[in-house]
Design a protein around this motif. Structure first.
Motif, PDB file in Angstrom:
ATOM      1  N   THR A 124     -43.431  -2.333  19.600  1.00 26.89           N
ATOM      2  CA  THR A 124     -42.936  -3.456  18.808  1.00 26.89           C
ATOM      3  C   THR A 124     -44.071  -4.413  18.454  1.00 26.89           C
ATOM      4  O   THR A 124     -45.082  -4.473  19.160  1.00 26.89           O
ATOM      5  CB  THR A 124     -41.859  -4.235  19.585  1.00 26.89           C
ATOM      6  N   PRO A 125     -43.909  -5.182  17.367  1.00 27.46           N
ATOM      7  CA  PRO A 125     -44.909  -6.210  17.063  1.00 27.46           C
ATOM      8  C   PRO A 125     -44.990  -7.234  18.186  1.00 27.46           C
ATOM      9  O   PRO A 125     -43.992  -7.510  18.871  1.00 27.46           O
ATOM     10  CB  PRO A 125     -44.369  -6.855  15.774  1.00 27.46           C
ATOM     11  N   GLY A 126     -46.176  -7.789  18.385  1.00 25.38           N
ATOM     12  CA  GLY A 126     -46.362  -8.761  19.456  1.00 25.38           C
ATOM     13  C   GLY A 126     -45.591 -10.040  19.208  1.00 25.38           C
ATOM     14  O   GLY A 126     -45.515 -10.534  18.081  1.00 25.38           O
ATOM     15  N   THR A 127     -45.002 -10.564  20.274  1.00 32.80           N
ATOM     16  CA  THR A 127     -44.333 -11.857  20.166  1.00 32.80           C
ATOM     17  C   THR A 127     -45.363 -12.973  20.326  1.00 32.80           C
ATOM     18  O   THR A 127     -46.503 -12.741  20.690  1.00 32.80           O
ATOM     19  CB  THR A 127     -43.245 -11.986  21.235  1.00 32.80           C
ATOM     20  N   ASN A 128     -44.944 -14.201  20.053  1.00 27.98           N
ATOM     21  CA  ASN A 128     -45.845 -15.354  20.059  1.00 27.98           C
ATOM     22  C   ASN A 128     -47.026 -15.118  19.117  1.00 27.98           C
ATOM     23  O   ASN A 128     -48.167 -15.511  19.393  1.00 27.98           O
ATOM     24  CB  ASN A 128     -46.354 -15.659  21.468  1.00 27.98           C
ATOM     25  N   SER A 129     -46.726 -14.466  17.995  1.00 29.43           N
ATOM     26  CA  SER A 129     -47.751 -14.127  17.009  1.00 29.43           C
ATOM     27  C   SER A 129     -47.889 -15.243  15.977  1.00 29.43           C
ATOM     28  O   SER A 129     -46.915 -15.952  15.685  1.00 29.43           O
ATOM     29  CB  SER A 129     -47.362 -12.823  16.291  1.00 29.43           C
ATOM     30  N   PRO A 130     -49.089 -15.418  15.399  1.00 30.98           N
ATOM     31  CA  PRO A 130     -49.220 -16.366  14.290  1.00 30.98           C
ATOM     32  C   PRO A 130     -48.324 -15.991  13.109  1.00 30.98           C
ATOM     33  O   PRO A 130     -47.954 -16.836  12.307  1.00 30.98           O
ATOM     34  CB  PRO A 130     -50.701 -16.261  13.912  1.00 30.98           C
ATOM     35  N   VAL A 131     -47.983 -14.719  13.012  1.00 31.27           N
ATOM     36  CA  VAL A 131     -47.077 -14.265  11.946  1.00 31.27           C
ATOM     37  C   VAL A 131     -45.653 -14.326  12.497  1.00 31.27           C
ATOM     38  O   VAL A 131     -45.240 -13.486  13.303  1.00 31.27           O
ATOM     39  CB  VAL A 131     -47.416 -12.829  11.497  1.00 31.27           C
ATOM     40  N   LYS A 132     -44.903 -15.336  12.094  1.00 27.14           N
ATOM     41  CA  LYS A 132     -43.570 -15.571  12.651  1.00 27.14           C
ATOM     42  C   LYS A 132     -42.664 -14.358  12.496  1.00 27.14           C
ATOM     43  O   LYS A 132     -41.831 -14.066  13.355  1.00 27.14           O
ATOM     44  CB  LYS A 132     -42.937 -16.786  11.972  1.00 27.14           C
ATOM     45  N   ARG A 133     -42.841 -13.617  11.398  1.00 26.35           N
ATOM     46  CA  ARG A 133     -41.984 -12.475  11.127  1.00 26.35           C
ATOM     47  C   ARG A 133     -42.090 -11.417  12.220  1.00 26.35           C
ATOM     48  O   ARG A 133     -41.124 -10.702  12.505  1.00 26.35           O
ATOM     49  CB  ARG A 133     -42.351 -11.872   9.767  1.00 26.35           C
ATOM     50  N   GLN A 135     -42.312 -11.820  15.464  1.00 19.90           N
ATOM     51  CA  GLN A 135     -41.374 -12.150  16.540  1.00 19.90           C
ATOM     52  C   GLN A 135     -39.946 -11.832  16.113  1.00 19.90           C
ATOM     53  O   GLN A 135     -39.156 -11.293  16.893  1.00 19.90           O
ATOM     54  CB  GLN A 135     -41.489 -13.639  16.893  1.00 19.90           C
ATOM     55  N   GLU A 136     -39.600 -12.146  14.884  1.00 22.15           N
ATOM     56  CA  GLU A 136     -38.243 -11.907  14.401  1.00 22.15           C
ATOM     57  C   GLU A 136     -37.929 -10.405  14.384  1.00 22.15           C
ATOM     58  O   GLU A 136     -36.811  -9.996  14.717  1.00 22.15           O
ATOM     59  CB  GLU A 136     -38.079 -12.503  13.002  1.00 22.15           C
ATOM     60  N   ILE A 137     -38.906  -9.598  13.978  1.00 25.87           N
ATOM     61  CA  ILE A 137     -38.704  -8.142  13.938  1.00 25.87           C
ATOM     62  C   ILE A 137     -38.427  -7.608  15.340  1.00 25.87           C
ATOM     63  O   ILE A 137     -37.501  -6.820  15.556  1.00 25.87           O
ATOM     64  CB  ILE A 137     -39.940  -7.446  13.322  1.00 25.87           C
ATOM     65  N   THR A 138     -39.244  -8.041  16.308  1.00 25.46           N
ATOM     66  CA  THR A 138     -39.068  -7.577  17.681  1.00 25.46           C
ATOM     67  C   THR A 138     -37.723  -8.019  18.248  1.00 25.46           C
ATOM     68  O   THR A 138     -36.979  -7.219  18.822  1.00 25.46           O
ATOM     69  CB  THR A 138     -40.210  -8.101  18.573  1.00 25.46           C
ATOM     70  N   GLU A 139     -37.396  -9.295  18.101  1.00 28.77           N
ATOM     71  CA  GLU A 139     -36.138  -9.801  18.645  1.00 28.77           C
ATOM     72  C   GLU A 139     -34.937  -9.137  17.970  1.00 28.77           C
ATOM     73  O   GLU A 139     -33.905  -8.924  18.611  1.00 28.77           O
ATOM     74  CB  GLU A 139     -36.076 -11.315  18.495  1.00 28.77           C
ATOM     75  N   GLY A 140     -35.070  -8.797  16.708  1.00 26.75           N
ATOM     76  CA  GLY A 140     -33.973  -8.143  16.006  1.00 26.75           C
ATOM     77  C   GLY A 140     -33.722  -6.728  16.490  1.00 26.75           C
ATOM     78  O   GLY A 140     -32.597  -6.221  16.383  1.00 26.75           O
ATOM     79  N   PHE A 141     -34.751  -6.084  17.038  1.00 28.82           N
ATOM     80  CA  PHE A 141     -34.601  -4.703  17.506  1.00 28.82           C
ATOM     81  C   PHE A 141     -34.107  -4.620  18.943  1.00 28.82           C
ATOM     82  O   PHE A 141     -33.541  -3.604  19.357  1.00 28.82           O
ATOM     83  CB  PHE A 141     -35.941  -3.962  17.385  1.00 28.82           C
ATOM     84  N   LEU A 142     -34.282  -5.677  19.720  1.00 27.75           N
ATOM     85  CA  LEU A 142     -34.001  -5.634  21.156  1.00 27.75           C
ATOM     86  C   LEU A 142     -32.584  -5.202  21.520  1.00 27.75           C
ATOM     87  O   LEU A 142     -32.409  -4.513  22.541  1.00 27.75           O
ATOM     88  CB  LEU A 142     -34.296  -7.004  21.780  1.00 27.75           C
ATOM     89  N   PRO A 143     -31.534  -5.558  20.766  1.00 26.57           N
ATOM     90  CA  PRO A 143     -30.196  -5.107  21.158  1.00 26.57           C
ATOM     91  C   PRO A 143     -30.063  -3.591  21.264  1.00 26.57           C
ATOM     92  O   PRO A 143     -29.194  -3.093  21.981  1.00 26.57           O
ATOM     93  CB  PRO A 143     -29.296  -5.665  20.044  1.00 26.57           C
ATOM     94  N   ARG A 144     -30.911  -2.835  20.590  1.00 26.95           N
ATOM     95  CA  ARG A 144     -30.804  -1.376  20.622  1.00 26.95           C
ATOM     96  C   ARG A 144     -31.457  -0.749  21.845  1.00 26.95           C
ATOM     97  O   ARG A 144     -31.244   0.423  22.142  1.00 26.95           O
ATOM     98  CB  ARG A 144     -31.458  -0.776  19.369  1.00 26.95           C
ATOM     99  N   ALA A 145     -32.295  -1.509  22.553  1.00 25.00           N
ATOM    100  CA  ALA A 145     -33.054  -0.954  23.683  1.00 25.00           C
ATOM    101  C   ALA A 145     -32.134  -0.475  24.781  1.00 25.00           C
ATOM    102  O   ALA A 145     -31.122  -1.110  25.091  1.00 25.00           O
ATOM    103  CB  ALA A 145     -34.020  -2.006  24.219  1.00 25.00           C
TER     104      ALA A 145
END
Length: 266
Positions: A124-133, A135-145
């Motif tokens: 997954t993309p790194g969280t706490n990234s300068p690119v806000k998107r 974090q959103e991509i990672t958090e959006g995928f977490l329910p499937r884990a």
């Protein structure tokens, strides 16, 4: 895809769960017919047909990609001094290396790695990234884990933002979590023990759980395999992770997590 490896009795449970999730969806739709939660539940229903998902998360440059490469024994994820992962990479087994965009911000890749025959590993993309998107991509995928491997680096272990993300993983989505303490080769052993104690105390105090923690050096594991050094390989900590996957993520355990994960998220 999942149906090809499940016994018949497990498939019957999957169908009952699919029906339950459908009824939850109908209930939510009466209140928010076009809401985001409808999309989430649709994703959970589709998730029932996917392989077991071991999802690797952590902050930017924590060492996620290096850990995955060491675990799979192949250079399947890009590594470098800058954030390089801007999409979710779902890594599955294939006789040839392929990749395809299956959803926005989700890239499905096949690689000829034996470990992936029974489960998919997700970078997954790194969280706490300068690119806000990111974090959103990672958090959006977490329910499937189905299980989350949370990577934190020994040079900056368990930041406030990491605690917040773990809180969401545990309390909101109710996911099973194992922790990888990465880059342990850059500090002496005495520092490693101090950090491990700090992590255990912090998990209990702030999140009311105490996950298994694996100190790992992906760099040492890679060098040990190149040199055929079994002692160095064991010292890298990676074999302990592999044993955990074999022993604690057995076929029955993976099925149980697979079926409980969508219900916890729902």
């Amino acid at each position: 895809m999942l149906g090809s490896i499940l016994p018949e009795e497990a498939l019957e449970v999957v169908e009952r769960e699919r029906d339950l999730l459908g009824r939850i969806r109908d209930f939510v739709e009466t209140f928010e017919p076009d809401g985001e939660e409808i999309q989430r539940i649709d994703e959970l229903i589709r998730h029932l047909d996917e392989m077991f998902l071991l999802v690797v998360v952590g902050e930017v440059k924590a060492g996620k990609s290096a850990f995955i490469n060491a675990l799979l024994r192949e250079e399947v994820c890009p590594e470098g001094p800058l954030p390089l992962t801007d999409r979710v990479h779902v890594l599955g087994y294939g006789e040839k290396s392929t990749e395809s965009d299956v959803e926005p911000f989700i890239l499905r890749r096949t690689v000829p790695v034996e470990t992936l025959e029974r489960m998919n590993v997700v970078d997954t993309p790194g969280t706490n990234s300068p690119v806000k998107r990111h974090q959103e991509i990672t958090e959006g995928f977490l329910p499937r884990a189905d299980i989350v491997f949370f990577v934190t680096s020994i040079d900056c272990p368990l930041t406030q933002t990491e605690l917040e993300l773990l809180g969401s993983i545990r309390r909101r989505w109710r996911k099973e979590v194992a922790c990888i303490l990465a880059k342990v080769d850059i500090h002496p052993d005495k520092d490693r023990e101090v950090v491990l104690d700090y992590l255990h105390r912090s998990f209990r105090e702030h999140l009311d759980f105490d996950p298994v923690i694996f100190p790992v050096s992906a760099h040492q594991a890679r060098r040990a395999r190149e040199e055929g050094d079994e002692e160095l390989l064991e010292a890298s900590g990676l074999p302990a992770v592999e044993r955990y996957i074999v022993e604690n993520l057995s076929e029955g355990r993976r099925v149980a997590l697979k079926l409980s994960s969508p219900l916890g998220a729902a």
